[in-house]
Design a protein around this motif. Structure first.
Motif, PDB file in Angstrom:
ATOM      1  N   HIS A 228       0.848  -1.184   0.000  1.00  0.00           N
ATOM      2  CA  HIS A 228       0.000   0.000   0.000  1.00  0.00           C
ATOM      3  C   HIS A 228       0.888   1.240   0.000  1.00  0.00           C
ATOM      4  O   HIS A 228       1.957   1.261   0.609  1.00  0.00           O
ATOM      5  CB  HIS A 228      -0.890   0.015   1.248  1.00  0.00           C
ATOM      6  CG  HIS A 228      -1.999  -0.977   1.197  1.00  0.00           C
ATOM      7  ND1 HIS A 228      -3.016  -1.022   2.122  1.00  0.00           N
ATOM      8  CD2 HIS A 228      -2.259  -1.976   0.322  1.00  0.00           C
ATOM      9  CE1 HIS A 228      -3.853  -1.997   1.818  1.00  0.00           C
ATOM     10  NE2 HIS A 228      -3.409  -2.595   0.737  1.00  0.00           N
ATOM     11  N   GLY A 229       0.445   2.254  -0.706  1.00  0.00           N
ATOM     12  CA  GLY A 229       1.214   3.480  -0.762  1.00  0.00           C
ATOM     13  C   GLY A 229       0.936   4.266  -2.026  1.00  0.00           C
ATOM     14  O   GLY A 229      -0.049   4.019  -2.732  1.00  0.00           O
ATOM     15  N   GLY A 249      -4.583   1.575  -1.417  1.00  0.00           N
ATOM     16  CA  GLY A 249      -4.758   1.414   0.009  1.00  0.00           C
ATOM     17  C   GLY A 249      -6.184   1.665   0.451  1.00  0.00           C
ATOM     18  O   GLY A 249      -7.125   1.608  -0.343  1.00  0.00           O
ATOM     19  N   ARG A 250      -6.321   1.982   1.743  1.00  0.00           N
ATOM     20  CA  ARG A 250      -7.639   2.026   2.381  1.00  0.00           C
ATOM     21  C   ARG A 250      -8.135   3.441   2.693  1.00  0.00           C
ATOM     22  O   ARG A 250      -9.107   3.611   3.411  1.00  0.00           O
ATOM     23  CB  ARG A 250      -7.594   1.203   3.679  1.00  0.00           C
ATOM     24  CG  ARG A 250      -7.196  -0.254   3.453  1.00  0.00           C
ATOM     25  CD  ARG A 250      -7.193  -1.043   4.752  1.00  0.00           C
ATOM     26  NE  ARG A 250      -6.774  -2.410   4.558  1.00  0.00           N
ATOM     27  CZ  ARG A 250      -7.556  -3.394   4.092  1.00  0.00           C
ATOM     28  NH1 ARG A 250      -8.812  -3.133   3.771  1.00  0.00           N
ATOM     29  NH2 ARG A 250      -7.082  -4.613   3.958  1.00  0.00           N
ATOM     30  N   TYR A 284       7.791   3.566  -6.396  1.00  0.00           N
ATOM     31  CA  TYR A 284       7.088   3.656  -5.119  1.00  0.00           C
ATOM     32  C   TYR A 284       7.544   4.942  -4.432  1.00  0.00           C
ATOM     33  O   TYR A 284       8.721   5.102  -4.123  1.00  0.00           O
ATOM     34  CB  TYR A 284       7.417   2.440  -4.259  1.00  0.00           C
ATOM     35  CG  TYR A 284       6.714   2.385  -2.922  1.00  0.00           C
ATOM     36  CD1 TYR A 284       5.382   1.990  -2.841  1.00  0.00           C
ATOM     37  CD2 TYR A 284       7.383   2.689  -1.745  1.00  0.00           C
ATOM     38  CE1 TYR A 284       4.729   1.910  -1.620  1.00  0.00           C
ATOM     39  CE2 TYR A 284       6.745   2.613  -0.514  1.00  0.00           C
ATOM     40  CZ  TYR A 284       5.415   2.222  -0.455  1.00  0.00           C
ATOM     41  OH  TYR A 284       4.775   2.139   0.766  1.00  0.00           O
ATOM     42  N   LEU A 285       6.612   5.863  -4.204  1.00  0.00           N
ATOM     43  CA  LEU A 285       6.975   7.177  -3.688  1.00  0.00           C
ATOM     44  C   LEU A 285       6.978   7.251  -2.168  1.00  0.00           C
ATOM     45  O   LEU A 285       7.878   7.825  -1.560  1.00  0.00           O
ATOM     46  CB  LEU A 285       6.030   8.231  -4.257  1.00  0.00           C
ATOM     47  CG  LEU A 285       5.985   8.337  -5.792  1.00  0.00           C
ATOM     48  CD1 LEU A 285       4.994   9.425  -6.211  1.00  0.00           C
ATOM     49  CD2 LEU A 285       7.367   8.627  -6.352  1.00  0.00           C
ATOM     50  N   ARG A 286       5.945   6.683  -1.549  1.00  0.00           N
ATOM     51  CA  ARG A 286       5.867   6.759  -0.079  1.00  0.00           C
ATOM     52  C   ARG A 286       4.775   5.813   0.408  1.00  0.00           C
ATOM     53  O   ARG A 286       3.911   5.393  -0.352  1.00  0.00           O
ATOM     54  CB  ARG A 286       5.574   8.182   0.387  1.00  0.00           C
ATOM     55  CG  ARG A 286       4.218   8.716  -0.070  1.00  0.00           C
ATOM     56  CD  ARG A 286       3.887  10.040   0.591  1.00  0.00           C
ATOM     57  NE  ARG A 286       2.631  10.611   0.096  1.00  0.00           N
ATOM     58  CZ  ARG A 286       1.425  10.288   0.561  1.00  0.00           C
ATOM     59  NH1 ARG A 286       1.288   9.372   1.528  1.00  0.00           N
ATOM     60  NH2 ARG A 286       0.339  10.860   0.063  1.00  0.00           N
ATOM     61  N   PRO A 287       4.769   5.505   1.726  1.00  0.00           N
ATOM     62  CA  PRO A 287       3.675   4.695   2.278  1.00  0.00           C
ATOM     63  C   PRO A 287       2.383   5.493   2.356  1.00  0.00           C
ATOM     64  O   PRO A 287       2.386   6.727   2.283  1.00  0.00           O
ATOM     65  CB  PRO A 287       4.176   4.334   3.688  1.00  0.00           C
ATOM     66  CG  PRO A 287       5.630   4.677   3.701  1.00  0.00           C
ATOM     67  CD  PRO A 287       5.821   5.777   2.704  1.00  0.00           C
TER      68      PRO A 287
END
Length: 332
Positions: A228-229, A249-250, A284-287
């Motif tokens: 997720h992120g 993600g959520r 992938y940049l960040r969570p």
């Protein structure tokens, strides 16, 4: 090969016309179609080119683990669609996907060879990985397949484990681990291309358009356990790959609900509902994070968008395969 279009997808050899018979055949599950799998496929393509016959891939759906351990379904790396697209990009002529269930799994190994390889594909040669097993109880081995080839007139090539530059064997499980950890670049290095998935755009809560970030939302299987992120992505719409920034993600700032993959497509306006898109996470940049206000979220989204644009502006193909799969589809 001349004749039928490449990447012909079928669910049995009976669906193929006669020009696909006497083929050179790669057999395996091939989830990921990674560099190790490509070593097997390269052998088949080379054999086919040498005598002007088709090069075909035989695989199975669903994944055997989903059949025998349905309580532990596997995170699938490549759907039949993705396998066919990759097979086409690699220069093979078709993909046959046989339904795998407990009845098929109970087929004795010698009957599998006769029905599938000899009578079905009428294979001239077969290539498999070193750990390929088939037939009831996984009783069929590469050695048994080679012995059957001698009896039935087809050659067999067994490809040894394929190692990465660090000397570790490339496997689908390793790639899943990299994706689950958000290590997109490492996964691409093992795959030999940037991982992608296809899905249908569905209606969401339409909150994004109210804050200046309309999104194309897709729901993925619960087994899609990549991290997720926030991602820089390319999203293919009607055959053209366009840049964007995505959240998987959520949505903890809003509802913390079921996971959704939401892509904001840069500089694009159009109705995407019901379309099947192909998404390639590039970076992938960040969570995923929770923000105290919508304003704080939008400020971070502005920063994410700038970082995604920068990452995508420097996008270059990793390999010739990656060039065909992604960059040749990019919009100018």
């Amino acid at each position: 090969m001349t004749g039928p279009a490449r990447s012909f997808r079928a669910t049995s050899f009976a669906e193929l016309d006669s020009s696909f018979t006497d083929a050179h055949l790669a057999i395996g599950n091939f989830d990921g179609m990674h560099r190790g799998h490509q070593a097997v496929l390269d052998r088949v393509r080379a054999a086919a080119e040498a005598d002007g016959r088709p090069a075909l891939v035989l695989t199975f759906e669903p994944h055997p683990r989903d059949v025998f351990r349905p309580d532990q379904p596997v995170f699938r790396l490549t759907s039949p669609f993705a396998k066919a697209r990759i097979a086409e990009a690699l220069g093979l002529d078709g993909l046959v996907t046989i339904a795998f269930d407990r009845v098929f799994a109970s087929t004795p190994a010698d009957a599998f060879v006769r029905r599938v390889v000899v009578d079905g594909a009428r294979a001239r040669s077969v290539a498999v990985g070193w750990n390929f097993h088939f037939g009831a109880g996984r009783s069929g081995s590469p050695t048994l397949l080679a012995e059957s080839g001698l009896k039935n007139g087809f050659g067999v090539t067994v490809v040894e484990p394929f190692q990465d530059e660090g000397g570790k064997v490339i496997s689908s499980s390793r790639i899943r681990e990299e994706l689950e950890a958000g290590r997109i670049a490492d996964a691409a290095g093992l795959l030999g291309y940037r991982w992608f998935f296809e899905a249908e755009v569905v209606h969401g809560d339409k909150r994004g358009r109210t804050i200046g970030y309309p999104t194309a939302n897709v729901r993925l299987p619960a087994t899609a356990k990549f991290a997720h992120g926030i991602y820089a992505v390319m999203i293919e719409i009607d055959g053209v790959a366009r840049p964007g920034v995505a959240s998987f993600g959520r949505r903890p700032t809003f509802d913390n609900g079921a996971a959704v993959f939401e892509t904001h497509v840069f500089d694009f306006a159009g109705d995407l509902y019901g379309k099947t898109v192909v998404v390639t996470p590039v970076s992938y940049l960040r969570p995923e994070m929770r923000f105290d206000s919508v304003a704080a979220l939008v400020a971070q989204m502005d920063q994410d968008s700038a970082e995604a644009r920068a990452a995508l502006s420097a996008l270059t193909p990793l390999t010739p395969l990656d060039r065909v799969l992604l960059t040749e589809r990019m919009t100018g």
